[in-house]
Design a protein around this motif. Structure first.
Motif, PDB file in Angstrom:
ATOM      1  N   ALA A   5       0.808  -1.233   0.000  1.00  0.00           N
ATOM      2  CA  ALA A   5       0.000   0.000   0.000  1.00  0.00           C
ATOM      3  C   ALA A   5       0.835   1.273   0.000  1.00  0.00           C
ATOM      4  O   ALA A   5       0.294   2.372   0.170  1.00  0.00           O
ATOM      5  CB  ALA A   5      -0.970  -0.013   1.174  1.00  0.00           C
ATOM      6  N   HIS A   6       2.148   1.102  -0.181  1.00  0.00           N
ATOM      7  CA  HIS A   6       3.005   2.297  -0.308  1.00  0.00           C
ATOM      8  C   HIS A   6       4.329   1.873  -0.943  1.00  0.00           C
ATOM      9  O   HIS A   6       5.234   1.388  -0.275  1.00  0.00           O
ATOM     10  CB  HIS A   6       3.241   2.934   1.068  1.00  0.00           C
ATOM     11  CG  HIS A   6       3.938   4.258   0.989  1.00  0.00           C
ATOM     12  ND1 HIS A   6       3.318   5.450   1.302  1.00  0.00           N
ATOM     13  CD2 HIS A   6       5.189   4.590   0.628  1.00  0.00           C
ATOM     14  CE1 HIS A   6       4.163   6.446   1.137  1.00  0.00           C
ATOM     15  NE2 HIS A   6       5.315   5.945   0.723  1.00  0.00           N
ATOM     16  N   ASN A   7       4.407   2.047  -2.253  1.00  0.00           N
ATOM     17  CA  ASN A   7       5.665   1.756  -2.939  1.00  0.00           C
ATOM     18  C   ASN A   7       6.014   2.972  -3.802  1.00  0.00           C
ATOM     19  O   ASN A   7       5.191   3.872  -3.980  1.00  0.00           O
ATOM     20  CB  ASN A   7       5.517   0.492  -3.797  1.00  0.00           C
ATOM     21  CG  ASN A   7       6.879  -0.125  -4.129  1.00  0.00           C
ATOM     22  OD1 ASN A   7       7.914   0.539  -4.076  1.00  0.00           O
ATOM     23  ND2 ASN A   7       6.878  -1.401  -4.476  1.00  0.00           N
ATOM     24  N   HIS A   8       7.251   3.022  -4.280  1.00  0.00           N
ATOM     25  CA  HIS A   8       7.679   4.087  -5.207  1.00  0.00           C
ATOM     26  C   HIS A   8       8.333   3.390  -6.391  1.00  0.00           C
ATOM     27  O   HIS A   8       9.515   3.024  -6.322  1.00  0.00           O
ATOM     28  CB  HIS A   8       8.712   5.015  -4.562  1.00  0.00           C
ATOM     29  CG  HIS A   8       8.168   5.847  -3.460  1.00  0.00           C
ATOM     30  ND1 HIS A   8       7.634   7.097  -3.662  1.00  0.00           N
ATOM     31  CD2 HIS A   8       8.065   5.612  -2.124  1.00  0.00           C
ATOM     32  CE1 HIS A   8       7.235   7.598  -2.512  1.00  0.00           C
ATOM     33  NE2 HIS A   8       7.478   6.728  -1.566  1.00  0.00           N
ATOM     34  N   LEU A   9       7.574   3.190  -7.474  1.00  0.00           N
ATOM     35  CA  LEU A   9       8.112   2.413  -8.585  1.00  0.00           C
ATOM     36  C   LEU A   9       9.165   3.186  -9.373  1.00  0.00           C
ATOM     37  O   LEU A   9      10.021   2.589 -10.021  1.00  0.00           O
ATOM     38  CB  LEU A   9       6.965   1.947  -9.485  1.00  0.00           C
ATOM     39  CG  LEU A   9       6.001   1.002  -8.734  1.00  0.00           C
ATOM     40  CD1 LEU A   9       4.784   0.687  -9.582  1.00  0.00           C
ATOM     41  CD2 LEU A   9       6.696  -0.282  -8.300  1.00  0.00           C
ATOM     42  N   GLY A  87      -1.220  10.654  -2.805  1.00  0.00           N
ATOM     43  CA  GLY A  87      -0.052  10.250  -2.031  1.00  0.00           C
ATOM     44  C   GLY A  87       1.204  10.259  -2.866  1.00  0.00           C
ATOM     45  O   GLY A  87       1.133  10.107  -4.077  1.00  0.00           O
ATOM     46  N   GLU A  88       2.280  10.520  -2.379  1.00  0.00           N
ATOM     47  CA  GLU A  88       2.571  10.678  -0.978  1.00  0.00           C
ATOM     48  C   GLU A  88       2.522  12.148  -0.615  1.00  0.00           C
ATOM     49  O   GLU A  88       3.110  12.981  -1.296  1.00  0.00           O
ATOM     50  CB  GLU A  88       3.968  10.098  -0.695  1.00  0.00           C
ATOM     51  CG  GLU A  88       4.414  10.208   0.744  1.00  0.00           C
ATOM     52  CD  GLU A  88       5.660   9.332   1.013  1.00  0.00           C
ATOM     53  OE1 GLU A  88       6.123   8.604   0.109  1.00  0.00           O
ATOM     54  OE2 GLU A  88       6.156   9.386   2.144  1.00  0.00           O
ATOM     55  N   ILE A  89       1.822  12.446   0.458  1.00  0.00           N
ATOM     56  CA  ILE A  89       1.815  13.811   0.970  1.00  0.00           C
ATOM     57  C   ILE A  89       2.153  13.748   2.454  1.00  0.00           C
ATOM     58  O   ILE A  89       2.159  12.666   3.042  1.00  0.00           O
ATOM     59  CB  ILE A  89       0.432  14.485   0.776  1.00  0.00           C
ATOM     60  CG1 ILE A  89      -0.687  13.638   1.398  1.00  0.00           C
ATOM     61  CG2 ILE A  89       0.163  14.748  -0.687  1.00  0.00           C
ATOM     62  CD1 ILE A  89      -2.021  14.376   1.525  1.00  0.00           C
TER      63      ILE A  89
HETATM   64 ZN    ZN Z   1       7.252   6.830   0.535  1.00  0.00          ZN
END
Ligand code: ZN
Length: 252
Positions: A5-9, A87-89
């Motif tokens: 639920a939180h990745n940075h591709l 997101g992301e904020i």
């Molecule tokens: Zn992040």
């Protein structure tokens, strides 16, 4: 289905490594919220999502990028409207030491919160060193389904965020951080999600490059702490994400 639920591709800089990560997301069926740092990063993830149904691109300006993005905030409106999740904020007083950046960080964050309220969007929020303040903002804007990313603040504020109704992504430090283990003990099972936060987060924790299937290890560690069997907690985590998305009319 697994949940990241939180990745940075866009942090997978090497093409081969990115391909490997995308394959893992497909083959292991990992529903992935691909967070962004800025517009460029959002467009990159959005493009990847066209060929990979497990990827949901999220649009936000990361607090580390706020000082580069605080002028023309209304440029972001069309992207916020378009994206399914913001997101992301957030705010970060831990990693960002330059106090002159704080007003920009706050104005960008508040802009997104206003839009989240107006457009009824899910938010993926960074709270490092600003946990109490974030709680107040969440209340001020009456956010419906905030996802708190990798919480690492005090347990009192955690309890207040739980009481408010927030969801929480448990990250790659679960086997390494006593605080994270304490946090997982306190989290109600129906509020837990898993995340990998890009390849560099696991690297920061134990030196290994972090692929999305690291979520399996995280599920395993949560199952031990919460005394559930593996599949039970895995399914619960997926159900949690589904519940959040359904509240916003997104079906997966
Ligand atoms: Zn992040």
């Amino acid at each position: 289905m697994f949940v990241d639920a939180h990745n940075h591709l866009d942090f997978f800089k090497d093409k081969e490594k990115l391909e490997k990560a995308l394959d893992i997301i497909k083959v292991d069926n990992i529903v992935t919220l691909g967070c962004s740092m800025d517009i460029q990063s959002y467009n990159f993830t959005k493009k990847l999502s066209k060929d990979n149904r497990n990827i949901i691109p999220c649009f936000g300006i990361h607090p580390w990028e706020a000082h580069n993005n605080y002028k023309n905030l209304d440029l972001f409106d069309e992207y916020i409207k378009e994206c399914k999740i913001i997101g992301e904020i957030g705010l970060d007083y831990f990693w960002i030491k330059e106090k002159e950046k704080y007003p920009h960080m706050k104005s960008v964050f508040e802009y997104f919160l206003k839009k989240a309220r107006n457009y009824n969007k899910i938010t993926n929020i960074h709270t490092k060193g600003a946990e109490e303040e974030i709680l107040n903002y969440i209340k001020k804007y009456g956010l419906k389904t905030p996802i708190i990313h990798w919480y690492s603040g005090d347990l009192e504020t955690l309890k207040k965020l739980i009481d408010y109704g927030c969801y929480f992504t448990v990250s790659v430090d679960i086997g390494y951080s006593k605080l994270t283990q304490e946090i997982v003990k306190l989290l109600p099972p129906n509020r837990i999600l898993t995340e990998t936060d890009g390849p560099t987060s696991l690297e920061w924790v134990n030196g290994k490059y972090g692929y999305p299937d690291e979520v399996k290890n995280i599920v395993n560690k949560i199952s031990i702490i919460k005394k559930y069997n593996y599949d039970e907690i895995k399914n619960k985590i997926f159900k949690n994400l589904k519940t959040i998305l359904m509240k916003e009319g997104i079906v997966i």
